[in-house]
Write a protein that holds these residues in place. Structure first.
Motif, short mmCIF file in Angstrom:
data_model
loop_
_atom_site.label_atom_id
_atom_site.label_comp_id
_atom_site.label_asym_id
_atom_site.label_seq_id
_atom_site.Cartn_x
_atom_site.Cartn_y
_atom_site.Cartn_z
N ALA A 505 0.82 -1.20 0.00
CA ALA A 505 0.00 0.00 0.00
C ALA A 505 0.86 1.26 0.00
O ALA A 505 1.92 1.30 0.65
CB ALA A 505 -0.93 0.00 1.21
N GLU A 507 0.44 5.38 0.69
CA GLU A 507 -0.43 6.49 1.11
C GLU A 507 -0.52 7.49 -0.03
O GLU A 507 0.45 7.72 -0.76
CB GLU A 507 0.13 7.14 2.37
N GLU A 508 -1.68 8.11 -0.16
CA GLU A 508 -1.94 8.93 -1.35
C GLU A 508 -2.51 10.29 -1.01
O GLU A 508 -3.15 10.48 0.03
CB GLU A 508 -2.92 8.18 -2.26
N GLU A 509 -2.27 11.22 -1.91
CA GLU A 509 -2.87 12.55 -1.84
C GLU A 509 -3.60 12.81 -3.15
O GLU A 509 -3.01 12.71 -4.23
CB GLU A 509 -1.80 13.62 -1.63
N LYS A 534 2.49 9.58 -0.78
CA LYS A 534 2.92 10.19 0.48
C LYS A 534 3.71 9.21 1.33
O LYS A 534 4.00 9.49 2.50
CB LYS A 534 1.69 10.69 1.26
N SER A 535 4.02 8.06 0.76
CA SER A 535 4.85 7.08 1.47
C SER A 535 5.74 6.37 0.46
O SER A 535 5.57 6.51 -0.75
CB SER A 535 3.98 6.07 2.23
N THR A 560 -9.91 2.02 0.57
CA THR A 560 -8.48 2.07 0.84
C THR A 560 -8.22 2.31 2.33
O THR A 560 -7.33 1.71 2.93
CB THR A 560 -7.82 3.18 0.01
N LYS A 561 -9.01 3.18 2.92
CA LYS A 561 -8.80 3.56 4.32
C LYS A 561 -9.31 2.51 5.30
O LYS A 561 -8.77 2.37 6.40
CB LYS A 561 -9.48 4.91 4.59
N THR A 601 2.34 -2.52 5.18
CA THR A 601 0.96 -3.00 5.04
C THR A 601 0.70 -3.41 3.60
O THR A 601 1.02 -2.68 2.67
CB THR A 601 -0.03 -1.89 5.45
N THR A 608 -6.77 -0.69 -3.54
CA THR A 608 -5.68 0.28 -3.72
C THR A 608 -5.96 1.21 -4.87
O THR A 608 -6.63 0.85 -5.85
CB THR A 608 -4.34 -0.45 -3.99
#
Length: 622
Positions: A505, A507-509, A534-535, A560-561, A601, A608
């Motif tokens: 996974a 992290e996204e913006e 973001k990761s 996703t969250k 994760t 995703t």
């Protein structure tokens, strides 16, 4: 070849009056109705102002594509407003049919150069509408239009998209023949094959082992055509009665996956076949159409392997290319997708699409997927149960209920499950009075073992319970899955467990694309987005032990969250850069940047938006 009838289907589909989704599947199609699919006719000019309903916008495939999903969606949800809106379009289309049967929106002088693919698609839609609504007008409308087509192609043979998609017309032809039993319909089916593109000759002399040069576009290796054609000769086998026609799909899939396959169960194509790299794209239309082809293969052959493939695509490739709220979608999904930002022309990874094809939006790159993707979930829901000569079969595993009659006895079978996120299935069989029939339960081929009411059974087959049923009975099925590290090209691997593929996974913006104050169409909620990481993503697996945690299915099943299931994996950092928002095909170096082992994760691929799926396994002991 003398043709006097068509063969019966092994598994016969049920209708929206008999099958209803429940649980997470019901919520998934509700989200679809709340998103793009359920609202396109309110704002998108190609639907709202289409020539099909008297407007001046696109009058070819987009309205039929949209109706193909919107109609079963409306009836599965039993939504009166959606039914009314669908009827508005059907009424306008019927009203536009001319006395000679021509039904497509063009002038008489344009007919000889009109690509009849739109007619094939429309007639399939009218079949869907009849099966949902039982509208008594539909059979005669289809009959007149098919008669007109039979005359038309004697003078103007099919070409372009109609030629490469000739077999789609067999679907309304067979439907009509089962009602009218007129020989000219079977002769028309033979004409369609004679005038259509010969996929058998292509695949027996396969020229597409590698992607073609950048910018080269061809009907012959167009990804959606391939996805559709997988069912082509199986459909024709109902006339030919030839076993080699029924099994031709196996050759197609073998070739497609050998040279263009991905870990997601779909092959690349952006828009043409693009090789097996995880940074090549797959067009969303091909996902929806491959699913539809598999649904027909299931009905024609009765073989569980096609249902395995159907589920795998439905639970991985399909949700991964549509945002969780289903207001936006991609044209192309990438297996390794660390960013979805606009790329300058000439720098994109795609062979035939532009640098915006992987954005999440209203109609990135091209609008066909905007109207066509919405058939996938409703038709998948309708594949849950089918009838057999001896009873009922549960074909795809998703929470749903079937209510039908066997020997004039009311039968209701309900499946409660969080599958594919969980491994338990609970069937409840209710009958209004004692009745004998066979209930077939598909045990997926990707389960390592399985039990039915505690008794061991085989994977990859139907488990049959044939008996006289009384009142209410419960059946419990438990499936076991093992973690697999699937080998991929370039010495890469992907993690799969049962029906789910897993990705690292990211992290996204989300950043909305600002088109300025004059933009009226691509505005919230049907706007375009770029996604930025973001990761980190630059990892290789360092251990084959994966730990899974089931969290329950939230209000957004492929969130996703709040993903229903998550996993933990041990990884090491490696040198794996990105350029123009796209990672390199393989890492620059597989040597760990440091000896520090991290825990990351993993999420189901379908949960995703940004992800790394095909990555190397790093043996730290070497």
């Amino acid at each position: 070849m003398v043709v006097d009838t068509i063969s019966e289907l092994i598994l016969k589909p049920l209708t929206t009056n008999e099958i209803k989704p429940k649980g997470w599947l019901l919520r998934q199609i509700q989200i679809q109705a709340e998103g793009l699919s359920g609202n396109l006719d309110k704002f998108w000019p190609d639907i709202k102002e289409s020539k099909w309903i008297g407007g001046d916008k696109e009058g070819w495939e987009r309205v039929p594509y949209w109706l193909d999903g919107f109609i079963p969606l409306a009836y599965l949800l039993n939504d009166d407003d959606m039914k009314k809106r669908a009827k508005k379009y059907i009424d306008a289309i019927i009203h536009g049919q001319e006395d000679d049967g021509w039904i497509c929106p063009c002038s008489k002088v344009e007919r000889e150069r009109y690509d009849m693919w739109a007619l094939f698609l429309l007639l399939k839609v009218l079949v869907v509408y009849y099966e949902c609504s039982k509208d008594g007008r539909i059979e005669e409308v289809i009959y007149k239009a098919t008669k007109n087509l039979d005359r038309h192609i004697d003078r103007f043979t099919i070409f372009n998209w109609a030629s490469t998609r000739w077999f789609e017309m067999l679907i309304p032809i067979y439907w009509l023949y089962e009602r009218r039993n007129e020989d000219w319909l079977l002769n028309l089916a033979i004409k369609m094959k004679a005038q259509g593109f010969d996929y058998q000759a292509l695949y027996e002399n396969w020229p597409y082992e590698k992607p073609q040069a950048f910018g080269h576009w061809s009907q012959m290796n167009h990804v959606v055509n391939q996805a559709m054609a997988i069912k082509s000769l199986a459909l024709f086998s109902r006339i030919s009665k030839q076993e080699e026609d029924k099994t031709f799909a196996e050759l197609m899939i073998e070739k497609l996956f050998e040279y263009h396959g991905t870990a997601t169960g779909i092959f690349t194509g952006d828009e043409c076949l693009s090789g097996n790299s995880p940074i090549q794209g797959t067009e969303l239309c091909s996902v929806a159409e491959f699913m539809y082809s598999l649904e027909h293969l299931i009905q024609i052959t009765g073989e569980t392997k096609w249902a395995d493939k159907l589920e795998y695509i439905a639970y991985n490739a399909l949700p991964a290319t549509i945002s969780p709220d289903m207001w936006t979608h991609q044209y192309d999904q990438l297996v390794n997708q660390v960013e979805c930002s606009r790329i300058e022309e000439g720098s994109q990874p795609f062979n035939t699409n532009n640098g915006e094809a992987h954005l999440y939006g209203l109609e990135p790159h091209y609008g066909c997927c905007t109207s066509n993707f919405n058939q996938a979930w409703p038709k998948f829901a309708l594949s849950a149960f089918m009838t057999t000569d001896k009873g009922i079969a549960c074909v795809t595993l998703a929470p749903s209920t079937v209510e039908t009659a066997i020997n004039d006895v009311d039968v209701k079978i309900s499946l409660s499950t969080d599958y594919p996120f969980h491994n338990k299935l609970i069937f409840c069989v209710n009958v209004s009075e004692p009745v004998e029939f066979a209930f077939d339960i598909r045990i997926p081929g990707f389960s390592s073992s399985a039990t039915v009411n505690g008794a061991d059974t085989k994977s990859g087959e139907f488990y049959t319970i044939s008996k006289t049923w009384n009142n209410e009975e419960t059946i419990e099925v438990v499936l076991q899955f093992e973690t697999e590290f699937i080998e991929r090209p370039e010495n890469m691997v992907a993690v799969r467990r049962g029906p789910l593929l897993y990705s690292i996974a990211i992290e996204e913006e989300w950043k909305m694309v600002n088109y300025g104050n004059k933009e009226k169409l691509r505005v919230f909620p049907h706007c375009d987005y770029e996604l930025f990481p973001k990761s980190q993503w630059n990892y290789g697996y360092a251990d084959k032990k994966i730990e899974y945690t089931f969290n329950g299915v939230s209000d957004i099943p492929f969130s996703t969250k709040e993903a229903p299931i998550k996993a933990k994996a041990k990884v090491v950092e490696i040198d794996w850069p990105k350029t123009n928002g796209v990672v390199t095909k393989v890492p620059v170096d597989r040597k760990p940047i440091s000896q520090l082992i991290k825990e990351v994760t993993l999420l189901p691929y379908g949960c995703t938006n940004l992800r790394m799926t095909e990555v190397p396994y790093i043996d730290l002991e070497k």
